[in-house]
Design an enzyme around this catalytic site. Structure first.
Site, PDB file in Angstrom:
ATOM      1  CG  ASP A 135      -1.924   1.114   1.251  1.00 39.10           C
ATOM      2  OD1 ASP A 135      -1.618   2.202   0.716  1.00 39.10           O
ATOM      3  OD2 ASP A 135      -3.030   0.909   1.777  1.00 39.10           O
ATOM      4  CD  GLU A 169     -20.734  -6.800  -8.239  1.00 43.86           C
ATOM      5  OE1 GLU A 169     -21.607  -6.225  -7.559  1.00 43.86           O
ATOM      6  OE2 GLU A 169     -19.569  -6.919  -7.856  1.00 43.86           O
ATOM      7  NE  ARG A 208     -17.295  -1.257  -5.416  1.00 44.76           N
ATOM      8  CZ  ARG A 208     -17.701  -1.526  -4.168  1.00 44.76           C
ATOM      9  NH1 ARG A 208     -17.404  -2.677  -3.601  1.00 44.76           N
ATOM     10  NH2 ARG A 208     -18.437  -0.656  -3.499  1.00 44.76           N
ATOM     11  CB  ALA A 264     -21.325  -4.573   3.276  1.00 42.69           C
ATOM     12  CG  HIS A 266     -21.136  -6.707  -3.898  1.00 44.56           C
ATOM     13  ND1 HIS A 266     -20.874  -5.788  -4.874  1.00 44.56           N
ATOM     14  CD2 HIS A 266     -20.623  -6.175  -2.767  1.00 44.56           C
ATOM     15  CE1 HIS A 266     -20.239  -4.742  -4.361  1.00 44.56           C
ATOM     16  NE2 HIS A 266     -20.076  -4.968  -3.065  1.00 44.56           N
TER      17      HIS A 266
HETATM   18  N1  LIG Z   1     -17.521  -6.555  -0.894  1.00 44.61           N
HETATM   19  C1  LIG Z   1     -18.131  -5.629  -0.219  1.00 44.61           C
HETATM   20  O1  LIG Z   1     -19.312  -5.752   0.099  1.00 44.61           O
HETATM   21  C2  LIG Z   1     -17.382  -4.428   0.199  1.00 44.61           C
HETATM   22  C3  LIG Z   1     -16.346  -3.954  -0.549  1.00 44.61           C
HETATM   23  N2  LIG Z   1     -15.677  -2.829  -0.156  1.00 44.61           N
HETATM   24  C4  LIG Z   1     -14.576  -2.364  -1.003  1.00 44.61           C
HETATM   25  O2  LIG Z   1     -13.385  -2.432  -0.254  1.00 44.61           O
HETATM   26  C5  LIG Z   1     -12.599  -1.305  -0.548  1.00 44.61           C
HETATM   27  C6  LIG Z   1     -11.682  -1.011   0.617  1.00 44.61           C
HETATM   28  O3  LIG Z   1     -12.452  -0.570   1.732  1.00 44.61           O
HETATM   29  P1  LIG Z   1     -11.764   0.102   3.013  1.00 44.61           P
HETATM   30  O4  LIG Z   1     -10.689  -0.770   3.524  1.00 44.61           O
HETATM   31  O5  LIG Z   1     -12.846   0.504   3.925  1.00 44.61           O
HETATM   32  O6  LIG Z   1     -11.132   1.382   2.331  1.00 44.61           O
HETATM   33  P2  LIG Z   1      -9.897   2.238   2.829  1.00 44.61           P
HETATM   34  O7  LIG Z   1      -9.996   3.525   2.125  1.00 44.61           O
HETATM   35  O8  LIG Z   1      -9.819   2.224   4.308  1.00 44.61           O
HETATM   36  O9  LIG Z   1      -8.639   1.432   2.262  1.00 44.61           O
HETATM   37  C7  LIG Z   1      -8.235   1.427   0.945  1.00 44.61           C
HETATM   38  C8  LIG Z   1      -6.728   1.319   0.929  1.00 44.61           C
HETATM   39  O10 LIG Z   1      -6.291   1.169  -0.410  1.00 44.61           O
HETATM   40  C9  LIG Z   1      -5.052   1.836  -0.510  1.00 44.61           C
HETATM   41  N3  LIG Z   1      -4.712   2.102  -1.901  1.00 44.61           N
HETATM   42  C10 LIG Z   1      -5.151   3.119  -2.690  1.00 44.61           C
HETATM   43  N4  LIG Z   1      -4.557   3.034  -3.900  1.00 44.61           N
HETATM   44  C11 LIG Z   1      -3.743   1.958  -3.860  1.00 44.61           C
HETATM   45  C12 LIG Z   1      -2.875   1.365  -4.811  1.00 44.61           C
HETATM   46  N5  LIG Z   1      -2.721   1.870  -6.043  1.00 44.61           N
HETATM   47  N6  LIG Z   1      -2.188   0.262  -4.451  1.00 44.61           N
HETATM   48  C13 LIG Z   1      -2.332  -0.266  -3.203  1.00 44.61           C
HETATM   49  N7  LIG Z   1      -3.126   0.277  -2.266  1.00 44.61           N
HETATM   50  C14 LIG Z   1      -3.839   1.364  -2.591  1.00 44.61           C
HETATM   51  C15 LIG Z   1      -5.247   3.081   0.298  1.00 44.61           C
HETATM   52  O11 LIG Z   1      -4.029   3.661   0.687  1.00 44.61           O
HETATM   53  C16 LIG Z   1      -6.033   2.553   1.477  1.00 44.61           C
HETATM   54  O12 LIG Z   1      -5.185   2.226   2.549  1.00 44.61           O
HETATM   55  C17 LIG Z   1     -13.633  -0.214  -0.827  1.00 44.61           C
HETATM   56  O13 LIG Z   1     -13.104   0.775  -1.687  1.00 44.61           O
HETATM   57  C18 LIG Z   1     -14.767  -0.964  -1.470  1.00 44.61           C
HETATM   58  O14 LIG Z   1     -14.634  -0.899  -2.855  1.00 44.61           O
HETATM   59  C19 LIG Z   1     -15.968  -2.201   1.007  1.00 44.61           C
HETATM   60  C20 LIG Z   1     -16.975  -2.631   1.805  1.00 44.61           C
HETATM   61  C21 LIG Z   1     -17.809  -3.772   1.458  1.00 44.61           C
HETATM   62  O1  LIG Z   2     -23.800  -4.095   0.359  1.00 50.57           O
HETATM   63  C1  LIG Z   2     -23.454  -3.092  -0.237  1.00 50.57           C
HETATM   64  O2  LIG Z   2     -24.131  -2.070  -0.331  1.00 50.57           O
HETATM   65  C2  LIG Z   2     -22.086  -3.077  -0.872  1.00 50.57           C
HETATM   66  C3  LIG Z   2     -21.074  -2.653   0.093  1.00 50.57           C
HETATM   67  C4  LIG Z   2     -19.868  -2.215  -0.602  1.00 50.57           C
HETATM   68  O3  LIG Z   2     -19.465  -2.764  -1.591  1.00 50.57           O
HETATM   69  C5  LIG Z   2     -19.154  -1.046  -0.086  1.00 50.57           C
HETATM   70  O4  LIG Z   2     -19.490  -0.575   1.005  1.00 50.57           O
HETATM   71  O5  LIG Z   2     -18.251  -0.588  -0.781  1.00 50.57           O
END
Ligand SMILES: NC(=O)C1=CN([C@@H]2O[C@H](COP(=O)(O)OP(=O)(O)OC[C@H]3O[C@@H](n4cnc5c(N)ncnc54)[C@H](O)[C@@H]3O)[C@@H](O)[C@H]2O)C=CC1
Ligand SMILES: O=C(O)CCC(=O)C(=O)O
Length: 524
Positions: free
Chosen positions: A168, A258, A229, A279, A276
């Site tokens: 990161d 999706e 994602r 969350a 997906h």
């Molecule tokens: N599957 C699901 O239901 C969910 C998916 N997500 C996804 O998870 C992602 C991460 O969530 P959080 O950890 O809360 O976000 P966050 O913002 O806390 O962490 C993202 C990290 O990615 C790093 N980053 C940015 N560009 C980068 C690069 N080029 N190379 C390596 N690292 C890089 C950032 O420095 C940061 O530390 C969200 O953006 C969202 O898309 C989040 C919640 C639920």
């Molecule tokens: O359940 C959802 O709404 C998707 C959550 C998610 O992907 C996010 O918080 O980035």
């Protein structure tokens, strides 16, 4: 009445505060079901299904805020929202634990073939040899993107006796040491990890970060996970390496499209998938709905938001301190814009005294929005003011200087336009209010509100009387009046306040007198 559209399914418990709020009409329908009423809504609350595109934003002409009940905002066109002055907020913490837990569950399931074994037993098979797994203990987990979710996942992996390698570019050594992970270069992580998982946002730097070329640098037999994602792992690249068995298996919660349609990945026995669900827990859904609801209520009520994507975030305490200067700056921008009706190239703002200790970027945007709002026919606010100024070729700057104003705090704006420069100074006096205390080189002191007239004239006997007579002849009552001059008999200024808008013919009449240099009306 305020209208709020909730266009994706959300925890009704989390939505309660907005559902119960008086004067708020909440509609829980998909965008397609309210096509005719889109122009009414002040706020829209979404999860990931609704795509907040520029096209949708254009139709939602009354929209002030988009609330994303979740983390990723890749379903929202942030640039377009910013352009239209719409605040975008998300709920960054509410689903961290759930998504980290889901990723962990996917990892364990992948290495122990749990979904496949479950299907097999339910098909009346008892084939223990087919599902021999791999322990997590002692393996290296490579985490790409070490934010909230990456961090929580690492803590769990450490407890399971895994080594954690992290890539990161924004990670500090301190945080890595605290959680006990090793910071790596990208290629180093690829070469060292037995399992690789991605937890970055989907942005241009991360799209396809794991692709045909980079996956080839990973260990033979690597396992890959994507619970962030679709598209962060390039699906074509992954298929290529599943076919050639370089990748031993993959766990996917997200897809490039999706729901996935005709997606070859679903045909691999060693690929496990969920729709997906990262969350999708009661706890996370309650958290994100409650967070986003509170933020939207705050914003609609003129209070600060704490998790905005396109605004500086302010605490309530800071917001209360900024509020008076925010109002003052907005008015100052508006006054200068109306006094200086020429093309402008540059706006320079200077902060002195106590105001300089606050989040001045926010105040600068307020000033710009006041300035531009008097010139353009689109909504301008602190969200889009900087972007609109740039689009119109106006540069702006702010600086903090030593307080020589004589006031506890002072804002000075200097505007450079075609053949003109205009300087305005303002202050906020606690328990008294906002005051304009300087125009160009003149000291003055007036309350910036209502309908004003700014007159530049020569300091000669009878000028003030003449202005009073003209206004009196038109039955116009002068509410307040301030005058300022630098030297006796030289240039002077008047600022008059009225209870109503003045007819433009009056401006012309007053400007025709020899001793009067210019007359400008200002409506705030
Ligand atoms: N599957 C699901 O239901 C969910 C998916 N997500 C996804 O998870 C992602 C991460 O969530 P959080 O950890 O809360 O976000 P966050 O913002 O806390 O962490 C993202 C990290 O990615 C790093 N980053 C940015 N560009 C980068 C690069 N080029 N190379 C390596 N690292 C890089 C950032 O420095 C940061 O530390 C969200 O953006 C969202 O898309 C989040 C919640 C639920
Ligand atoms: O359940 C959802 O709404 C998707 C959550 C998610 O992907 C996010 O918080 O980035």
């Amino acid at each position: 009445m305020i209208h709020v559209l909730v266009s994706d399914s959300m925890s009704s418990e989390g939505l309660q505060p907005i559902l119960n709020a008086p004067q708020i009409n909440v509609v829980q329908k998909k965008v397609e079901e309210v096509e005719e009423e889109l122009h009414l809504f002040d706020a829209i609350l979404v999860r990931s299904a609704t795509k907040v595109t520029e096209e949708l934003l254009k139709k939602m002409t009354n929209l002030k805020i988009v609330g994303r009940a979740g983390v990723g905002v890749d379903n929202i066109d942030i640039d377009a929202a910013t352009k239209y002055g719409v605040v975008v907020i998300n709920a960054p913490n509410g689903n961290t634990i759930s998504t980290a837990e889901h990723t962990f569950a996917m990892m364990a399931s992948l290495l122990r073939h749990i979904p496949q074994a479950s299907v097999s037993v339910k098909s009346n098979e008892w084939n223990r040899n087919a599902f021999v797994g791999t322990e997590l203990y002692g393996k290296s987990l490579g985490i790409i993107g070490f934010g909230r979710i990456g961090g929580e996942l690492a803590k769990r992996a450490r407890v399971f006796g895994m080594d954690v390698l992290v890539y990161d570019p924004f990670l500090t050594k301190d945080r890595a040491e605290k959680i006990g992970v090793k910071i790596c270069a990208f290629d180093e992580l690829l070469a060292g990890a037995d399992i690789i998982t991605v937890h970055t946002p989907l942005i241009k730097e991360t799209k396809g970060i794991l692709n045909k070329e980079s996956i080839a640098k990973a260990k033979k037999g690597v396992y890959l996970l994507n619970c962030a994602r679709g598209g962060i792992i390039d699906e074509e690249g992954l298929i290529y390496h599943l076919k050639n068995k370089h990748v031993a298996g993959a766990a996917l919660d997200v897809f490039e499209v999706e729901p996935p349609v005709n997606n070859k990945l679903l045909e691999f026995e060693n690929v496990i998938v969920t729709p997906h669900l990262g969350a999708s827990t009661k706890e996370a859904q309650l958290n994100v709905a409650a967070q986003v609801t509170q933020e939207v209520l705050n914003y609609l009520d003129g209070k600060p938001v704490t998790s905005s994507i396109n605004l500086p975030t302010l605490t309530k305490e800071l917001f209360d301190k900024i509020q008076p200067f925010y109002q003052l700056a907005k008015k100052m921008g508006n006054i200068v814009s109306q006094c200086m009706r020429v093309p402008v190239q540059e706006i320079a703002i200077q902060y002195e005294g106590t105001v300089a200790e606050l989040e001045t970027s926010f105040i600068t945007k307020a000033l710009l929005s006041g300035f531009l709002g008097a010139r353009v026919d689109i909504t301008v606010n602190e969200v889009n003011a900087g972007m609109i100024a740039k689009e119109r070729g106006i540069t702006f700057s702010e600086k903090i200087t030593e307080n020589k104003s004589g006031y506890e705090n002072c804002l000075e704006v200097k505007v450079f336009g075609d053949d003109q420069t205009f300087v305005l100074k303002g202050t906020h006096v606690p328990n008294y209010g906002e005051r304009i205390v300087g125009i160009n080189d003149f000291n003055i002191d007036f309350y910036p509100t209502g309908h004003l007239m700014y007159i530049q004239h020569q300091d000669k006997p009878g000028v003030i009387g003449r202005v009073g007579k003209v206004l009196g002849d038109h039955e116009i009552n002068i509410a307040t009046m301030q005058v300022g001059r630098k030297v006796k008999g030289g240039e002077a200024i008047m600022m008059l306040a009225f209870d109503r808008v003045l007819d433009p013919s009056l401006t012309k009449q007053l400007a025709s007198y020899e001793e009067i240099v210019s007359v400008k009306t200002i409506d705030l």
